[in-house]
Design a protein around this motif. Structure first.
Motif, PDB file in Angstrom:
ATOM      1  N   LEU A  68      -1.955  -1.894  24.949  1.00  0.00           N
ATOM      2  CA  LEU A  68      -2.805  -0.734  24.705  1.00  0.00           C
ATOM      3  C   LEU A  68      -3.509  -0.349  26.014  1.00  0.00           C
ATOM      4  O   LEU A  68      -4.555  -0.901  26.365  1.00  0.00           O
ATOM      5  N   ASP A  69      -2.894   0.566  26.740  1.00  0.00           N
ATOM      6  CA  ASP A  69      -3.471   1.019  28.008  1.00  0.00           C
ATOM      7  C   ASP A  69      -4.563   2.051  27.737  1.00  0.00           C
ATOM      8  O   ASP A  69      -4.512   2.780  26.745  1.00  0.00           O
ATOM      9  N   GLU A  70      -5.552   2.114  28.624  1.00  0.00           N
ATOM     10  CA  GLU A  70      -6.685   3.038  28.484  1.00  0.00           C
ATOM     11  C   GLU A  70      -7.363   2.878  27.120  1.00  0.00           C
ATOM     12  O   GLU A  70      -7.648   3.856  26.416  1.00  0.00           O
ATOM     13  N   ILE A  71      -7.627   1.624  26.753  1.00  0.00           N
ATOM     14  CA  ILE A  71      -8.216   1.326  25.447  1.00  0.00           C
ATOM     15  C   ILE A  71      -9.588   1.979  25.275  1.00  0.00           C
ATOM     16  O   ILE A  71     -10.023   2.262  24.163  1.00  0.00           O
ATOM     17  N   GLY A  72     -10.266   2.248  26.371  1.00  0.00           N
ATOM     18  CA  GLY A  72     -11.579   2.881  26.303  1.00  0.00           C
ATOM     19  C   GLY A  72     -11.539   4.283  25.738  1.00  0.00           C
ATOM     20  O   GLY A  72     -12.577   4.829  25.356  1.00  0.00           O
ATOM     21  N   LEU A  86     -15.993  -1.213  30.287  1.00  0.00           N
ATOM     22  CA  LEU A  86     -16.194  -1.323  28.841  1.00  0.00           C
ATOM     23  C   LEU A  86     -17.574  -1.877  28.497  1.00  0.00           C
ATOM     24  O   LEU A  86     -18.164  -1.517  27.472  1.00  0.00           O
ATOM     25  N   GLN A  87     -18.096  -2.763  29.345  1.00  0.00           N
ATOM     26  CA  GLN A  87     -19.441  -3.294  29.082  1.00  0.00           C
ATOM     27  C   GLN A  87     -20.476  -2.184  29.109  1.00  0.00           C
ATOM     28  O   GLN A  87     -21.392  -2.146  28.277  1.00  0.00           O
ATOM     29  N   ARG A  89     -17.187  -0.384  20.657  1.00  0.00           N
ATOM     30  CA  ARG A  89     -17.723  -1.408  19.761  1.00  0.00           C
ATOM     31  C   ARG A  89     -17.859  -2.743  20.480  1.00  0.00           C
ATOM     32  O   ARG A  89     -16.897  -3.227  21.116  1.00  0.00           O
ATOM     33  N   GLU A  90     -19.017  -3.356  20.364  1.00  0.00           N
ATOM     34  CA  GLU A  90     -19.259  -4.637  21.021  1.00  0.00           C
ATOM     35  C   GLU A  90     -18.381  -5.737  20.433  1.00  0.00           C
ATOM     36  O   GLU A  90     -17.817  -6.564  21.171  1.00  0.00           O
ATOM     37  N   ASN A  93     -11.510  -9.386  24.760  1.00  0.00           N
ATOM     38  CA  ASN A  93     -11.780 -10.024  26.047  1.00  0.00           C
ATOM     39  C   ASN A  93     -11.726 -11.550  25.970  1.00  0.00           C
ATOM     40  O   ASN A  93     -12.509 -12.243  26.601  1.00  0.00           O
ATOM     41  N   VAL A  94     -10.758 -12.072  25.212  1.00  0.00           N
ATOM     42  CA  VAL A  94     -10.602 -13.537  25.138  1.00  0.00           C
ATOM     43  C   VAL A  94     -10.162 -14.067  26.497  1.00  0.00           C
ATOM     44  O   VAL A  94     -10.714 -15.023  27.026  1.00  0.00           O
ATOM     45  N   VAL A  95      -9.122 -13.440  27.059  1.00  0.00           N
ATOM     46  CA  VAL A  95      -8.701 -13.756  28.423  1.00  0.00           C
ATOM     47  C   VAL A  95      -8.908 -12.488  29.245  1.00  0.00           C
ATOM     48  O   VAL A  95      -8.356 -11.438  28.911  1.00  0.00           O
ATOM     49  N   ASN A  96      -9.698 -12.594  30.287  1.00  0.00           N
ATOM     50  CA  ASN A  96      -9.992 -11.429  31.126  1.00  0.00           C
ATOM     51  C   ASN A  96      -9.261 -11.548  32.457  1.00  0.00           C
ATOM     52  O   ASN A  96      -9.326 -12.583  33.125  1.00  0.00           O
TER      53      ASN A  96
END
Length: 444
Positions: free
Chosen positions: A244-248, A290-291, A300-301, A308-311
């Motif tokens: 999922l690119d550009e998820i923001g 995203l933060q 959504r937090e 963000n499990v693996v960043n």
């Protein structure tokens, strides 16, 4: 080689005309000067591949020009032509670095042989070989297009090796053009899901009102225009990976449904009440902060922490300049296959590219190499590079051009950034640090 340029210096108008006609017949671009002073002015403002000069000229003779060239343009090959040959003159010319010595009158065949001799030597010295040993790419994921030997790329390869076989969700952050999808593909194709589908979805390219239906599928009649049942990207990616690119860019509604997928491992098609279990690894990417979006309430937090499990932070190209020669080598091979000879790049052009800041990152570099190969007919020299790349290059490395107004510079830079992101205005606005509306006004 067609397209190479030659500067001819002779005080005889007849000889200048003859040489220019013969060189044009050999497909060279010919410049001319009738004295040493004019020749030096041409050299200061024009990139040439060969100098042909007479020796006996009034005021300043040809040997003084040869000495000047060897001091200021040491890589420029020189061919001397003279109507007053002497052994001492020939010896002095050769000692001064002249490659060949031609006595008037000469035939076009003799001129052609001498010119080719000079340029062949020049090409060998001027251009790097296409595959020097120090450009071997050590990356274990080179076959997937991940090129690099810098410390950050080595660390990135280690991370991919660690996570390739588990199901942890991955969030890849980085500027546009840094190769986020390449990393996602490397994770997928090096792991146990490699034989299953890899589905790439650009959330920024799909209209917001269509993204939900594209991701989860829909039933016929569930909304206006739903003329048939259609599976979504998640169903297509089952047992594999969805990127999922550009998820923001995902809407709050889509974010809510993505959260359910992550929590329950299930989806529901639009217009259906039937729940479908799926086994999909999710890798998301963003060039947005995203933060900050979480703090602003636009992302959504809870979804952020689920993703963000693996960043993985993708470094911009300007922070891994050791990799630029490798990338250039890779793109020359990729885009140079259409030429009859092996493409090569001059050391001067390579240095110009290494010094550039690359706001469009690897994508911009690839576009630059592809264009330069076309302009240079399969070989890349400084003259084949776009003018904006030469800004700040030391005098002598590239001939100076006229200064541009601030408005002209801004226009050129905005267009360059747009080209580097394939005309994606949202990405371009982020790189430029302006909003999309302001970018639209500048484009107009």
């Amino acid at each position: 080689m067609k397209g190479e340029s030659v500067l001819v210096v002779d005080d005889s108008p007849e000889m200048l005309e003859l040489l220019q006609r013969q060189l044009k017949g050999m497909h060279f671009i010919a410049f001319q000067a009738s004295n040493v002073h004019d020749a030096i002015e041409v050299l200061k403002h024009t990139s040439v591949d060969l100098l042909i000069t007479d020796l006996q000229m009034p005021e300043v003779n040809g040997m003084q020009l040869v000495h000047y060239v060897k001091e200021h343009y040491p890589e420029l090959p020189v061919l001397v032509v003279t109507g007053y040959p002497s052994i001492s003159g020939a010896v002095e010319a050769i000692k001064s670095g002249v490659i060949d010595y031609l006595v008037k009158p000469f035939t076009q065949s003799e001129l052609s042989q001498s010119v080719e001799k000079c340029l062949t030597k020049n090409r060998k010295e001027k251009y790097r070989k296409e595959e020097p040993e120090n450009l071997e790419n050590p990356s274990p994921f080179a076959v997937l297009g991940m090129i690099g030997r810098s410390d950050v790329m080595k660390r990135l390869a280690e991370i991919i090796q660690l996570i390739r076989n588990n199901t942890a969700t991955v969030l890849i952050a980085g500027e546009s053009g840094t190769g986020k999808e390449l990393v996602a593909r490397a994770i997928h194709y090096s792991g146990r899901r490699s034989k299953a589908p890899f589905i790439s979805v650009n959330c920024g390219a799909i209209p917001e009102n269509l993204l939900e239906s594209e991701l989860f599928g829909f039933l016929k009649g569930s909304f206006t225009g739903a003329m048939e049942n259609r599976t979504g990207f998640f169903q297509e990616a089952n047992t594999g990976t969805i990127f999922l690119d550009e998820i923001g860019n995902a809407s709050h509604n889509v974010q809510s449904r993505l959260l359910r997928v992550l929590q329950e491992k299930e989806i529901t098609m639009i217009g259906s009440s039937k729940v479908q279990k799926i086994d999909v690894r999710i890798i998301a990417a963003t060039n947005a902060d995203l933060q900050q979006m979480v703090r602003q309430g636009t992302f959504r937090e809870d979804l952020y922490y689920r993703l963000n499990v693996v960043n993985i932070e993708m470094p911009p190209l300007r922070e891994r300049k050791d990799d630029i020669p490798l990338l250039i080598h890779f793109f020359i091979r990729k885009h140079g296959s259409e030429f009859e000879h092996t493409p090569i790049i001059s050391s001067q052009a390579l240095n110009v590219l290494i010094r550039h800041a690359w706001p469009g990152n690897v994508r911009e570099l690839e576009n630059v190499i592809q264009r330069a190969l076309i302009m240079g007919r399969g070989n890349i020299d400084v003259k084949d590079l776009s003018d904006y790349l030469k800004t700040g290059v030391p005098k002598g490395s590239v001939h100076q051009t006229e200064f541009k107004t601030l408005k002209e510079q801004e226009k050129e830079y905005v267009l360059k950034v747009l080209d580097s992101v394939d005309q994606n205005k949202t990405r371009a606005a982020r790189i430029l640090g302006i909003d999309r509306k302001t970018l639209g006004q500048k484009i107009k």
